[in-house]
Design a protein around this motif. Structure first.
Motif, mmCIF file in Angstrom:
data_model
loop_
_atom_site.group_PDB
_atom_site.id
_atom_site.type_symbol
_atom_site.label_atom_id
_atom_site.label_comp_id
_atom_site.label_asym_id
_atom_site.label_seq_id
_atom_site.Cartn_x
_atom_site.Cartn_y
_atom_site.Cartn_z
ATOM 1 N N LEU A 163 0.860 -1.175 0.000
ATOM 2 C CA LEU A 163 0.000 0.000 0.000
ATOM 3 C C LEU A 163 0.897 1.225 0.000
ATOM 4 O O LEU A 163 1.901 1.268 0.696
ATOM 5 N N ASN A 164 0.538 2.227 -0.757
ATOM 6 C CA ASN A 164 1.284 3.474 -0.745
ATOM 7 C C ASN A 164 0.302 4.616 -0.961
ATOM 8 O O ASN A 164 0.212 5.194 -2.038
ATOM 9 N N HIS A 165 -0.446 4.918 0.096
ATOM 10 C CA HIS A 165 -1.460 5.954 -0.002
ATOM 11 C C HIS A 165 -0.850 7.339 -0.157
ATOM 12 O O HIS A 165 -1.425 8.207 -0.802
ATOM 13 N N PHE A 166 0.315 7.548 0.438
ATOM 14 C CA PHE A 166 0.918 8.875 0.357
ATOM 15 C C PHE A 166 1.358 9.186 -1.071
ATOM 16 O O PHE A 166 1.266 10.334 -1.516
ATOM 17 N N ALA A 167 1.837 8.184 -1.805
ATOM 18 C CA ALA A 167 2.197 8.407 -3.209
ATOM 19 C C ALA A 167 0.980 8.856 -4.008
ATOM 20 O O ALA A 167 1.065 9.745 -4.860
ATOM 21 N N ARG A 168 -0.173 8.253 -3.729
ATOM 22 C CA ARG A 168 -1.405 8.676 -4.403
ATOM 23 C C ARG A 168 -1.747 10.120 -4.060
ATOM 24 O O ARG A 168 -2.070 10.929 -4.933
ATOM 25 N N ASP A 169 -1.633 10.472 -2.776
ATOM 26 C CA ASP A 169 -1.997 11.825 -2.353
ATOM 27 C C ASP A 169 -1.035 12.879 -2.872
ATOM 28 O O ASP A 169 -1.423 14.031 -3.086
ATOM 29 N N THR A 170 0.237 12.520 -3.064
ATOM 30 C CA THR A 170 1.213 13.494 -3.547
ATOM 31 C C THR A 170 1.220 13.618 -5.068
ATOM 32 O O THR A 170 1.902 14.487 -5.608
ATOM 33 N N GLY A 171 0.496 12.754 -5.754
ATOM 34 C CA GLY A 171 0.455 12.811 -7.208
ATOM 35 C C GLY A 171 1.542 12.020 -7.882
ATOM 36 O O GLY A 171 1.732 12.122 -9.099
ATOM 37 N N THR A 172 2.287 11.198 -7.119
ATOM 38 C CA THR A 172 3.372 10.396 -7.711
ATOM 39 C C THR A 172 2.993 8.911 -7.703
ATOM 40 O O THR A 172 3.813 8.062 -7.358
ATOM 41 N N SER A 173 1.766 8.624 -8.085
ATOM 42 C CA SER A 173 1.307 7.236 -8.092
ATOM 43 C C SER A 173 1.811 6.453 -9.293
ATOM 44 O O SER A 173 1.547 5.256 -9.408
ATOM 45 N N THR A 174 2.545 7.111 -10.196
ATOM 46 C CA THR A 174 3.235 6.409 -11.286
ATOM 47 C C THR A 174 4.706 6.813 -11.260
ATOM 48 O O THR A 174 5.055 7.922 -10.833
ATOM 49 N N ILE A 175 5.569 5.927 -11.716
ATOM 50 C CA ILE A 175 7.004 6.212 -11.711
ATOM 51 C C ILE A 175 7.321 7.372 -12.646
ATOM 52 O O ILE A 175 8.242 8.170 -12.406
#
Length: 498
Positions: A288-300
């Protein structure tokens, strides 16, 4: 009173027979087949399910109208068939009351009072109409036709149809606030700052947790291709994650810290980034990486774009101070919370899932853990800011989460300075029944057992025994006290378009 009821029933019977006699006098024709087929189409709600399936193809209020129609129909059908038909036994019309060619065969054997077809028809049409009045008006003739068809085919007396229709309309009104439309989620807002540009990853140190759920042998190779000049280290299974990440952050030449892993790993990296005043690049990895989703970096690709251009934003972080173990020899910990913390049933569910997932796989383990947790679940006694409560769940979000119910998903603002507090309590009478009912009807957010508030700090003490605390998915047992506060704008993170 009995005399009055007998007289009223006698008048209703005479009125029913008069109307049925009038229907019987109608000449035969194609309309007989039409009403017979319309009545059959509505058997067991098939007609309404079909209409709802068509309406569900259109998102928004139309789909919501279909859902409300089916919900109202289900309630009306249950009340009619499980309640009134048992309480009000009544014989159906006899074959001599209508022409044989018009009479339904076989005639239903249940009580004639009230009409289930009419209840379902009125419930669905009114239920749809309360959300989309135009669609409700279009369905009204269909519902009326189904109701009349029950008299036309000799399945019911007119008063059965009238009573059933009233039940259906009442069910639609009763359920109008169930599964309410969620208010819109605010637009994403970020406080932009300038961070070091990292072309090809120059000056970037990346810690990769190999225990992350999506890690594969090709992960490091992919990162090396995207960030060829970055320093990349793989965290071994037995590694001290905090120490290893701190070593990356303090390595000479490192101007930004990157992390690939789940929420727990990202939280550890955020703590190091704050301590050493480094911007954090969150890469989409881990279970799980919810913070990546919230920061807008959910893709490499998004992460690489933000790093290369140096676009970044500020975020608050939560500071969690934990005391656990024996009162005479407590262990004290200090953690950084990026996303959420919880006490109650949720940590138990996570612990059971982790015990089962190696043998069963995560999806099946999650289902079994959920059933076991809620079947055996008991409220937890806690002292929250000095007030004793019996709680099913205490949820603490770092920032306002949406929707505002028991299943928050989205956090559009990362620097609003608040802790999002949600308590589902067992202090009230019939708390378990009320909890299950609110979950069934989608009214958890408005239920009397749900308490929503915001604060910049909260203190929780164990009431009768130690508690189980989950912080960003990491579970800790034996906790006696926990203090949570907000550190404003403590973290700089890379974010595309900030």
């Amino acid at each position: 009173m009995q005399s009055i009821l007998r007289k009223a029933r006698g008048r209703a019977d005479r009125f029913d027979r008069k109307l049925v006699s009038a229907v019987s006098a109608f000449p035969g024709g194609v309309h007989d087949d039409f009403f017979r087929q319309l009545s059959a189409a509505a058997n067991k709600g098939k007609l309404w399910f079909g209409i709802a399936a068509v309406l569900a193809l259109f998102p928004g209020r139309t789909r919501r109208a279909a859902l409300h129609g089916l919900l109202a129909q289900g309630v009306a059908s249950s009340i009619t068939n499980l309640g009134f038909k048992t309480l009000l036994p009544r014989a159906r019309p006899h074959p001599e009351h209508l022409p044989v060619f018009r009479f339904v065969h076989p005639q239903p054997t249940s009580s004639s009072m009230p009409s289930g077809h009419s209840a379902s028809a009125a419930a669905f049409a009114v239920g749809v109409g309360l959300v989309r009045p135009g669609l409700g008006a279009a369905l009204a003739p269909v519902a009326a036709g189904v109701a009349y068809s029950r008299v036309h085919t000799g399945a019911h007396w007119p008063s059965d149809v009238a009573f059933g229709s009233a039940i259906g309309a009442g069910a639609a009104l009763l359920t109008r606030k169930w599964w309410p439309v969620r208010p819109p989620v605010p637009d994403t807002r970020r406080t932009a700052v300038v961070a070091p540009q990292l072309p090809a990853g120059r000056g970037l140190g990346i810690a990769v947790n190999t225990l992350g759920g999506s890690y594969a042998a090709a992960t490091k190779t992919a990162l090396e291709e995207i960030f060829p000049e970055a320093y990349i280290i793989l965290l071994a299974e037995d590694a001290d994650v905090a120490a290893e990440i701190d070593a990356v952050a303090t390595r000479p030449g490192i101007v930004a810290l990157g992390v690939w892993g789940g929420d727990g790993t990202v939280g550890t990296a955020a703590n190091a980034a704050v301590e050493h005043s480094l911007p954090l690049l969150v890469l989409p990895g881990g279970t799980l990486n919810h913070f990546a989703r919230d920061t807008g970096t959910s893709t490499i690709e998004a992460a690489a774009e933000a790093a290369a251009s140096g676009t970044a934003a500020r975020s608050d972080v939560g500071r969690v101070r934990v005391e656990r173990g024996q009162p005479d020899n407590p262990e004290r910990l200090e953690l950084t919370m990026l996303n959420t913390a919880s006490i109650g049933l949720y940590p138990d569910l996570v612990r059971r899932r982790e015990q089962l997932q190696k043998k069963l796989g995560k999806p099946l383990a999650g289902v079994i853990a959920m059933f076991r947790t809620f079947a055996a679940g008991c409220p937890t006694t806690l002292i929250v800011d000095g007030v004793r409560h019996r709680l099913w769940i205490l949820y603490i979000g770092r920032g306002r989460y949406y929707p505002r119910d028991h299943a928050p998903l989205l956090r559009p603002v990362l620097d609003d300075g608040v802790l999002d507090l949600r308590m589902i309590t067992a202090d009230e009478a019939l708390a378990r029944v009320r909890l299950l009912w609110s979950v069934l009807t989608g009214t958890v957010a408005t239920s009397g057992i749900t308490h929503l508030s915001e604060s910049s700090r909260i203190r929780v003490e164990s009431g009768e025994s130690s508690m189980v605390l989950a912080v960003d998915g990491e579970v800790m047992a034996g906790v006696r006290t926990v203090d949570l506060t907000v550190r404003r704008d403590a973290l700089v993170y890379y974010s595309p378009g900030s």
